[in-house]
Write a protein that holds these residues in place. Structure first.
Motif: not given
Length: 169
Positions: A35-46, A88-93
Motif C-alpha cells: 500500500l502506498k496510501k490509505v484514507f483516514l475516516d475522520n468523522k465522515g471525511t476521508y 486499491h482493494a484486493i482483486p476479486l476472482n
C-alpha cells in the motif's frame, strides 16, 4: 456499491516520530507492504495519507505517514479507521464479491418468503456463516454451503436461501 474498504484501526501512537500502531482488519496483513496510501475516516471525511514506512510488531502493523512527523500530530487519530479505495482493494476472482457490497442485502427463501437482511459474514475454519438480521428481530446464522445459500446477486443485493430442517428453531 461501497467506495472504501476498511483495512485497519489506529490503536495508538508508536514512538515519537509520528508512527501509528494499526490493528489490521484485512485478511492479508502483508498487503500493507504494497500500500502506498490509505484514507483516514475522520468523522465522515476521508483524508488521504501517504505511507512511507511499514513495520510489523506482533499482531499489529506500524505505519509512518509522509504527512506527520510528530507524536502530537497523530494522537488525535487514535481509534479511527483506515480504508483503501475500491481501486486499491484486493482483486476479486471469478464469482467472488466484497462482503461490504452485500451488507444490507435482502435475504429471501426459496419459497420467496422475506427472511431478513444480511448483517455480516463471519469467517470460520470450515465455511463462512451469513448473519441475517431476521424480520422477527433475531439473528439467524446460515452456513455458506450450496445446500443453504442458493444464489447471491450482488448487483441487486439479493440472497436466496434454502432453510434446511432444524436450522431455525
Amino acid at each position: 456499491m461501497v467506495e472504501y474498504f476498511r483495512v485497519g484501526v489506529i490503536t495508538n501512537s508508536h514512538g515519537v516520530r509520528g508512527e501509528v500502531k494499526v490493528y489490521p482488519t484485512t485478511e492479508d496483513i502483508n498487503r500493507f507492504k504494497k500500500l502506498k496510501k490509505v484514507f483516514l475516516d475522520n468523522k465522515g471525511t476521508y483524508q488521504e495519507l501517504n505511507i512511507i514506512g511499514v513495520k510489523f510488531v506482533k499482531n499489529m502493523v506500524v505505519l509512518k505517514f509522509a504527512e506527520y512527523d510528530n507524536i502530537n500530530d497523530i494522537l488525535q487519530f487514535k481509534n479511527m479507521d483506515l480504508y483503501v479505495d475500491r481501486e486499491h482493494a484486493i482483486p476479486l476472482n471469478e464469482g467472488e464479491f466484497y462482503i461490504a457490497d452485500m451488507i444490507g442485502a435482502d435475504v429471501v427463501t426459496d419459497t420467496d418468503e422475506h427472511l431478513g437482511t444480511l448483517k455480516d459474514i463471519m469467517k470460520t475454519g470450515a465455511n463462512n456463516v451469513y448473519i441475517v438480521n431476521g424480520d422477527n428481530g433475531k439473528d439467524i446464522l446460515l452456513p455458506d454451503i450450496d445446500e443453504c445459500i442458493l444464489s447471491k446477486d450482488v448487483e441487486n443485493k439479493l440472497i436466496k436461501v434454502h432453510i434446511m430442517k432444524g436450522l431455525i428453531v
